[in-house]
Design an enzyme around this catalytic site. Sequence first.
Site, PDB file in Angstrom:
ATOM      1  CB  ILE A 197      33.799  63.814  62.457  1.00 29.23           C
ATOM      2  CG1 ILE A 197      33.355  65.414  62.431  1.00 29.23           C
ATOM      3  CG2 ILE A 197      33.698  63.587  60.887  1.00 29.23           C
ATOM      4  CD1 ILE A 197      33.854  65.925  63.919  1.00 29.23           C
ATOM      5  CG  HIS A 198      28.766  60.814  65.073  1.00 30.53           C
ATOM      6  ND1 HIS A 198      29.003  59.331  65.098  1.00 30.53           N
ATOM      7  CD2 HIS A 198      29.603  60.708  66.364  1.00 30.53           C
ATOM      8  CE1 HIS A 198      29.533  58.503  65.839  1.00 30.53           C
ATOM      9  NE2 HIS A 198      29.783  59.536  66.744  1.00 30.53           N
TER      10      HIS A 198
END
Length: 332
Positions: free
Chosen positions: A259-260
């Site tokens: 979930i950069h």
Amino acid sequence: MSKIPVIVDCDPGHDDMMALVIACCSPELDVKLVTTVAGNKPLELVTRNALNVMHYIGADHIPLAEGCDRPIVRPKDHVIPKLAEFRRHTDSIENGAHGASGLDGFTFPENNPKKPIGIRAVEAMANVLRESEQKVTIIPLGPLTNVALLLRCYPHLISKIEKISLMGGSSEFVFTRPFMEFNTFVDPEATKIVFESGVPIIMYGYDVTYTVLYDQSVIDRIASHDNQTSYMVSQLLKAFMYRHNGAFKWLGLTDTCPIHDACAVAGVVDPSLITQSRYLHVDIETGGDFLNGATVCDYANTTHLKPNVQVVYRMDNERFFDLMERCSAGGK
Ligand code: RIB
Ligand code: CA
């Protein structure tokens, strides 16, 4: 403790959505402005997505300004041929990790009343810097086009920037596009301008974001809260896990997913979440054929150049997911 004034620059994108929820729902932050930039999808789509998320979570009071619809130097679609080639061999899902809309997996209500303000992102950012009594933290979550133009157009306001906490880069080979990740790949020249600006940079690249992987238990924890933000977040996290892992099958992820962008916001909310990082001199490749946008990290200090970036390698995953759950539950 006074709130931290921030500007969030994004290109939603599922992970941008998570980052916006954390930013807008964290009592530690005072989100002065959200700006959009072409990246995951064209500007019109990412702007629509950002407006939908902000309205849905009850963040209508935060202004949104549209930014650039293309990189500073390279043609608007310079990414497509390379990505198309790259994805001909990798994508097994039509329309890639974020889907045709850029936020596939949840349908937002029609007729969203929230609209962009009447000035462009760079001018709106400059106004926030000029008017803020405190120094402002900028959190770029897409290509650095808007931020680079801010630094070029308003050099006298650079002193009002506390730091730049960005999602971007990669110091180690991860993809078949070695050394670089999507945001820096889209606008290498903008990335170079930002990394050479002298503003303190905290870089959340693939080195850390591919070690902070959520799973179904995190989705279930978020979904267990009975409010519309939690429901929206859980639906989009589920969709992103399916799409991301299908688009990049060769990464071998099946029941976990990065979930950069959320990492870059979480580190501003609570810097103690960073458990491993190094201060390095980082330069940006802009002249090659294959490595454009690569964040070249001088591990051994061979250049003897002053470190300009705090490169993050690890975060406290459990406390990070607690934050994701808390903010999703605290939303509308
Ligand atoms: O490489 C990951 C980055 O590219 C994230 O910001 C994602 O949203 C995409 O913009
Ligand atoms: Ca993004």
